[in-house]
Design a protein around this motif. Structure first.
Motif, mmCIF file in Angstrom:
data_model
loop_
_atom_site.group_PDB
_atom_site.id
_atom_site.type_symbol
_atom_site.label_atom_id
_atom_site.label_comp_id
_atom_site.label_asym_id
_atom_site.label_seq_id
_atom_site.Cartn_x
_atom_site.Cartn_y
_atom_site.Cartn_z
ATOM 1 N N MET A 132 0.841 -1.199 0.000
ATOM 2 C CA MET A 132 0.000 0.000 0.000
ATOM 3 C C MET A 132 0.876 1.248 0.000
ATOM 4 O O MET A 132 1.831 1.343 0.750
ATOM 5 N N LYS A 133 0.519 2.158 -0.902
ATOM 6 C CA LYS A 133 1.317 3.371 -0.986
ATOM 7 C C LYS A 133 0.423 4.587 -0.811
ATOM 8 O O LYS A 133 -0.635 4.702 -1.422
ATOM 9 N N LEU A 134 0.860 5.501 0.070
ATOM 10 C CA LEU A 134 0.091 6.710 0.321
ATOM 11 C C LEU A 134 0.462 7.787 -0.693
ATOM 12 O O LEU A 134 1.625 7.929 -1.050
ATOM 13 N N SER A 135 -0.529 8.566 -1.107
ATOM 14 C CA SER A 135 -0.252 9.688 -1.993
ATOM 15 C C SER A 135 -0.287 10.989 -1.195
ATOM 16 O O SER A 135 -0.736 10.994 -0.038
ATOM 17 N N THR A 136 0.114 12.055 -1.784
ATOM 18 C CA THR A 136 0.075 13.363 -1.115
ATOM 19 C C THR A 136 -1.358 13.718 -0.732
ATOM 20 O O THR A 136 -1.613 14.290 0.323
ATOM 21 N N SER A 137 -2.317 13.320 -1.595
ATOM 22 C CA SER A 137 -3.708 13.676 -1.278
ATOM 23 C C SER A 137 -4.216 12.891 -0.061
ATOM 24 O O SER A 137 -5.039 13.395 0.694
ATOM 25 N N ASP B 137 7.365 5.118 4.515
ATOM 26 C CA ASP B 137 8.438 4.324 5.140
ATOM 27 C C ASP B 137 7.876 3.470 6.271
ATOM 28 O O ASP B 137 8.183 2.286 6.413
ATOM 29 N N ILE B 138 7.049 4.110 7.081
ATOM 30 C CA ILE B 138 6.469 3.398 8.223
ATOM 31 C C ILE B 138 5.615 2.231 7.730
ATOM 32 O O ILE B 138 5.712 1.098 8.216
ATOM 33 N N LEU B 139 4.763 2.513 6.729
ATOM 34 C CA LEU B 139 3.891 1.463 6.222
ATOM 35 C C LEU B 139 4.689 0.302 5.630
ATOM 36 O O LEU B 139 4.330 -0.861 5.805
ATOM 37 N N ARG B 140 5.789 0.634 4.954
ATOM 38 C CA ARG B 140 6.630 -0.411 4.368
ATOM 39 C C ARG B 140 7.209 -1.301 5.470
ATOM 40 O O ARG B 140 7.251 -2.518 5.368
ATOM 41 N N LYS C 93 7.322 15.613 2.715
ATOM 42 C CA LYS C 93 8.120 14.965 3.751
ATOM 43 C C LYS C 93 7.301 13.890 4.459
ATOM 44 O O LYS C 93 7.742 12.749 4.635
ATOM 45 N N PHE C 94 6.062 14.269 4.869
ATOM 46 C CA PHE C 94 5.222 13.319 5.618
ATOM 47 C C PHE C 94 4.781 12.143 4.753
ATOM 48 O O PHE C 94 4.657 11.020 5.224
ATOM 49 N N THR C 95 4.550 12.428 3.484
ATOM 50 C CA THR C 95 4.161 11.340 2.586
ATOM 51 C C THR C 95 5.270 10.291 2.551
ATOM 52 O O THR C 95 5.015 9.090 2.668
ATOM 53 N N ALA C 96 6.493 10.779 2.398
ATOM 54 C CA ALA C 96 7.637 9.858 2.354
ATOM 55 C C ALA C 96 7.776 9.108 3.688
ATOM 56 O O ALA C 96 7.940 7.882 3.710
ATOM 57 N N GLN C 97 7.678 9.849 4.801
ATOM 58 C CA GLN C 97 7.854 9.233 6.117
ATOM 59 C C GLN C 97 6.775 8.189 6.393
ATOM 60 O O GLN C 97 7.054 7.083 6.870
ATOM 61 N N LEU C 98 5.534 8.562 6.083
ATOM 62 C CA LEU C 98 4.432 7.625 6.353
ATOM 63 C C LEU C 98 4.584 6.361 5.502
ATOM 64 O O LEU C 98 4.303 5.255 5.961
#
Lengths: 476, 95
Positions: free
Chosen positions: B1-6, B33-36, B26-31
């Protein structure tokens, strides 16, 4: 076009516990603002909510009384949203694993009895109260109600008319009050109802677009709001307009529903299990214990009254409309053994007096024993039914026993045949003209003689005895 | 699952958080990472494991229905950013 109405109701009932659902603050209504609040109510960081066992027991009672299945394991969840009456930023409720599911109620409306499904019953906390400033851009928050225990009773969209909706609510309300788990006060918000309503052309399978109605604080208003909303939706459909899915508020004064002015925002409550509260596990023994403690429910009691006391269904309905009234009536019957006569006096005079004074049966000055005694006095002929009307009014006003009142007022009926015969003989002798006319065929004069006897005895003569004796003596 | 900016914008709005464009990325990338990282759990076979809602096995922690004195209005309002009389005061909300 012929339409079918589809209604589903959601009811919130405040439970009559002494303390809140997750802390030891009092639930008492009417305390000064924010005086019943503690760190748990205030949503302070680090506090731990602990479930009130009585809340679970009360909720289970309602679940069993509405034929629900109690889930052996249920879980509290957080419903996340921001509003100033909700200090934590989430309401503790139940979501994926509610306390109970798959219930139903039998409801009779428009001469038809139908089964209305209950989707689920779950426990949750109430929010605080907001008061809006009319002159300043401010609202004031009172958190006394925060954490007061609620059960939410979610109904299936099985209801097909506003009358049936009102009737379903009356049945639910009656059960809650009978179980003594909710005071049922709609004005104070102890019993609240939201309605989902839609229409569809008869025969169509898919539901139409529904609207949600709020702000109806009486059975009558629920029915009126639904009637209005059904008409409004029909008008839209018939004129080729679209129904918008929205929440509408009932305006009592206007007699109409209006869309709620709120920011268009799809709710996303992001429910998740509350880690602060451990799951509630309900075993069969617990369910059995609660079931054993259930009182006789109104519907069962109505049927029993009809069968056991041989009174009409209508009477049974009136007499069981309130638990305390039903108990009062049964006490009177037990003491006098005359169910139908007791029903007439309770439904007639007693309820009339109470209604006039807006008193409940619990505040009735006439003890069941006194009413039973009075019925006994009529039965044995000591007083006439007419005298009893006077006696019962006095019993209500003073709380005295019927015998006391009868003695005080000298109301004892004359049932001594010899004494009455003497009075009648004297009257016949004093009215030779009327006697001759009567014997000559003027039957109507019989009433004249009855009147004279009653006058002479100040109305105390037993009417049946007067009739019998007069007929005999006038004919002689 | 990958989060988008939206997705990040949506979650921020629900939480009433104001974030800058730079923060969004920044948060999109961090989140993500966490999900991965969490995703590693999916390598386990949980077919025969019942879903759990709590980390501890305790159930039925109850409290008796006994009233205990509350804080009192004064204390309850003590930490409020704004209060008036016996009430908390907030910007007007009306529906």
């Amino acid at each position: 076009m012929d339409f079918e109405t589809i209604i589903g109701l959601e009811v919130h009932a405040q439970l009559l516990t002494d303390t809140k659902i997750f802390c030891n603050c009092s639930t008492k209504f009417g305390a000064s603002p924010n005086s019943h609040a503690c760190p748990v109510c205030l949503g302070m960081p680090g506090v731990l909510p602990v479930l009130n066992k009585k809340v679970v027991e009360y909720a289970m009672k309602m679940a069993l009384a509405t034929n629900c299945t109690i889930n052996p394991r249920n879980v509290f969840a957080r419903k996340n949203y921001f509003y100033p009456d909700l200090p934590k930023g989430y309401q503790i409720s139940q979501y994926a694993y509610p306390l109970a599911e798959h219930g139903y109620l039998m409801v009779e409306a428009n001469g038809e009895q139908r089964k209305i499904g209950i989707t689920r019953i779950h426990m949750e906390e109430d929010a605080g109260k907001l008061i809006h400033d009319d002159n300043n851009p401010a609202s004031y928050v009172d958190l006394n109600r925060t954490g007061v225990p609620l059960i939410e009773i979610v109904g299936e969209p099985d209801i097909r008319s506003p009358e049936e909706a009102a009737e379903y609510l009356r049945r639910l309300h009656e059960i809650l009050v009978y179980l003594e788990i909710c005071d049922g006060n709609m004005e104070e918000g102890s019993f609240r109802c939201d309605a989902n309503v839609s229409i569809r052309p008869k025969g169509q399978k898919e539901f139409g677009t529904r609207t949600e109605l709020k702000n109806m604080n009486s059975f009558r208003n629920v029915q009126r709001a639904l009637e209005y909303e059904v008409k409004r939706q029909q008008y839209l459909v018939e004129n080729g307009e679209k129904i918008i899915q929205e929440t509408r508020l009932w305006d009592d004064a206007q007699g109409a529903t209006n869309p709620m002015r709120s920011k268009e925002e799809a709710h996303d409550y992001r429910y998740f299990p509350d880690p602060d509260l451990v799951p509630v596990v309900v075993d069969e023994a617990w369910v059995a214990e609660i079931r054993a403690g259930l009182p006789e429910l109104p519907q069962a009691r109505r049927e029993r009254f009809v069968n056991e006391y041989q009174i009409p269904a209508y009477d049974a309905g009136v007499l069981t409309s309130e638990k305390a009234l039903a108990e009062y009536y049964e006490e009177v019957v037990k003491l006098c053994g005359r169910p139908k006569i007791a029903a007439n006096w309770v439904m007639g005079d007693v309820l009339k007096f109470l209604n006039e004074d807006k008193r409940s049966i619990r505040e009735c000055p006439i003890a069941a024993r006194s009413l039973a005694d009075m019925i006994g006095l009529i039965e044995e002929g000591t007083i006439s039914g007419k005298m009893a009307k006077e006696v019962i009014a006095d019993m209500y006003a003073t709380g005295k026993t019927p015998r006391g009142i009868i003695e005080e007022k000298g109301l004892v009926q004359i049932t001594d045949e010899g004494e009455l015969a003497k009075t009648i003989a004297a009257i016949i002798e004093a009215n030779p003209g009327q006697l001759a006319d009567y014997r000559g065929g003027k039957e109507k004069l019989f009433g004249f003689f009855v009147g004279q006897v009653m006058k002479a005895t100040q109305g105390k003569a037993n009417p049946k005895l007067v009739n019998d004796l007069l007929r005999k003596m006038l004919a002689e | 699952m990958k989060l988008s900016t939206s997705d990040v914008e949506y979650v921020a709005r629900l939480a009433r958080l104001e974030i800058s464009e730079a923060e969004k990325d920044k948060f999109t990338a961090q989140l993500n990472d966490i999900l991965r990282y969490i995703d590693q759990l999916n390598e386990l076979d949980t077919a025969g494991v019942a879903p759990m809602s709590h980390a501890i096995a305790v159930t039925n922690a109850f409290r008796e229905d006994k009233v205990v004195e509350s804080l009192g209005t004064q204390k309850a309002l003590a930490n409020a950013p704004d209060a008036r009389g016996e009430f908390f005061r907030v910007p007007k909300v009306i529906e």
